[in-house]
Structures are given as C-alpha cells and as structure tokens.
Design an enzyme around this catalytic site. Sequence first.
Site, short mmCIF file in Angstrom:
data_model
loop_
_atom_site.label_atom_id
_atom_site.label_comp_id
_atom_site.label_asym_id
_atom_site.label_seq_id
_atom_site.Cartn_x
_atom_site.Cartn_y
_atom_site.Cartn_z
N GLY A 176 0.82 -1.21 0.00
CA GLY A 176 0.00 0.00 0.00
C GLY A 176 0.85 1.25 0.00
N ARG A 200 -3.21 -0.74 -5.37
CA ARG A 200 -4.26 -0.84 -6.38
C ARG A 200 -3.68 -0.60 -7.76
NH1 ARG A 200 -7.94 3.42 -5.48
NH2 ARG A 200 -6.41 4.41 -4.11
N ASP A 226 -4.09 -6.73 -4.37
CA ASP A 226 -5.14 -6.52 -3.36
C ASP A 226 -4.55 -6.98 -2.04
OD1 ASP A 226 -7.26 -6.62 -1.61
OD2 ASP A 226 -8.63 -7.64 -2.99
N PHE A 227 -4.14 -6.04 -1.21
CA PHE A 227 -3.39 -6.45 -0.01
C PHE A 227 -4.24 -7.15 1.04
CE2 PHE A 227 -3.34 -1.62 1.14
CZ PHE A 227 -4.60 -1.66 1.70
N HIS A 245 -3.82 2.37 9.93
CA HIS A 245 -4.74 3.29 10.62
C HIS A 245 -5.97 3.62 9.77
CE1 HIS A 245 -3.25 7.52 9.16
NE2 HIS A 245 -3.33 6.68 8.16
#
Length: 339
Positions: A176, A200, A226-227, A245
């Site tokens: 990400g 993405r 797609d993590f 977060h």
Amino acid sequence: MADVDPADEVVWMVRGVWVTMCLRAGCELGVFDLLDRPRSAAELAAACSADPHAMARLLRVLADVGLVESPAGDRYVNTPRGECLRVDHPSQARTLALMQTWLPHVAGWTELAEAVRTGAGVFEAVNGAPMWELIAAHPEVERQFNGAMARRADGQIEAVLQSVDLSQVRSVVDVGGGRGALLAGLLEAHPELSGVVADRPEVAAEAEAAFAAAGWGERAHGVAADFFVSVPAAADLYLISNVLHDWDDDECVAILRAVCSAMGPGSRVLIVERVLDVPGRPFETARDVHLVDLHMLVTYGARERTFADYDALLTAAGFPPATLSGAGPSWNVIQVAAP
C-alpha cells in the site's frame, strides 16, 4: 496584556472552518503561486480572472492569518507559511489542503457527533459511497491524496533509517505504498536494495511511472495487488506505512495475514505509524495525531493505535511478539519477524 475572553476564544475556534476555506480558495485561485513577486490585489485578480474587490477581501484575511503580508503598502508577498502552499513547494502542503477540504471529507465531518455516538464511520452514509470508491472516481482528488501521503515520506524514511538495520536487506515490498516515496528514500540510502510497491492497479501504475521518472526504473516497480488477499512473496522486508490506521481491526488482521503468508524465513515486517502512547511527543504533533484519529473514525471507522493495539493485531495474524524499534516524536517503527 488584557485577558482574552474565553467566549472570544471559542468563537475563533468556531470560525476556524472559515479560515480553512480561505486557505483552500487561495490555493484554487493560485494566489500563492502568483506571488512569485510582489503584486497588488488588482494584479492578482487580473491574473486569476477574479473580482478585484473580492480578491482584496480574501487577501485581507490571508494576511490576518499570516499566509501573506504587504510590507510595501498595497503589494502582497507570501510569508514562509504562504510559500508552503505553492504548487512546487517540497512539503506538498497544498495537496493536503485541497484533499482534506474536498467537499465529501468536509461533509463527513459534519456528522462527527454521529460517529462518536456509534463508533462507526459516517463518510459512506453521508456521501453515498466509501471513500476509496469515491476518490477513485475523481482522479484529480486521488492525485492530491497520493501527494498528501507522499509529503510524509521524509519523516518516515528518517524513522526507518535511524531505527532499523537494513544492511542485510536486498528486497523490499512496500504494501500500500502509494507512489513509492518511502521506498525511493530507502533505495537512495541503500544502493544494494531493490523493491516494489504493491497497491491498487492505478496507484501501482503511478508508482511505476514515478520510479522511472526518478531514475529508479531498474530497481523499483509498481505491482498491482489486493493487499487483503496477497502481496508479492519472499521479500526480505515488508513495509506497511501509514496504512493500518485506515482500517478497522478485522481488516488490519486480513492485511497482516496476507503479508504473513507471503514472507519467507528471515523476512521482517516494519509497520510505520504514529503510535499513540509514545512518550515525549511535542504538543503540536500529538494534537495533529489526535485530530487525524478522529478523521480516521469519520472517514473509515478506523483509528490510530497504541503499541499494544498493534501487537495484538500482529498476534491475531499469526506473528510473534513485536518490538517498537523507533520511538521518535513523530513517526514510529514497529518491527516483527516472520513466524
């Protein structure tokens, strides 16, 4: 000095949202970029096709809050604060200002009381779609979002380099990682490293282009992932920076499980976040973290966390106990080995 009336202080806080919108207007009109030399209100208005009298009124407020000044009578210049809002300023504060004053974000905050009542996010209910879906439909806002995230990279890079030994690391996956600013900083500090940003598809493509433009194309790439499901396997180091977060506990555990499944023997994970219970944090930084925590609630139903919270998420995902490797006043680094 006379005592300030507490009611007057409260009124100033109430009107803070107006100040924020004046700042946004200055960015949208290009005021801070046009002040590359002293200009009058009329000159600024002509340059950005605005009404000269209305421009003078906006400049008056921007001067009141210390973003511009007029040391030579009727001609304005940027203050150091105003300079930060130029398009080309390295802080990218302008992108943060525009992204966080985007109308759907502001609309979400109008329902903060409901978010506090329920403990759940309100962005989707207010705007008709989740934030990630809505932002993907607005490419300019998504660019602002990625720029706003990239502006944090310098502090994150410093936190990692000061607290973690990377001498034996050769491959990195930034989970990400946006446009790859953090990974690029590590590549610059350690010429033996190579890595990928797993994000993405559209974001990974931006990272690929950014790496190529910066001359890192031989050593760094963007990879669509797609993590929640899977990330590239068998890297020496997995970075998860400013990601967890954004998600609730169950979603965080899913991300961490996907990373855990991809790790090989000897792999490590570094979580880079602002950990709530780190002592000695300056008041201004702590205040910012607390406001961001509420933004996470409003927008995602998520939150900032303590070290114990992160350790519990890692344990639930199958990791051994973690350590807080970096405990600086701003960004903190949690380190954990493969199971």
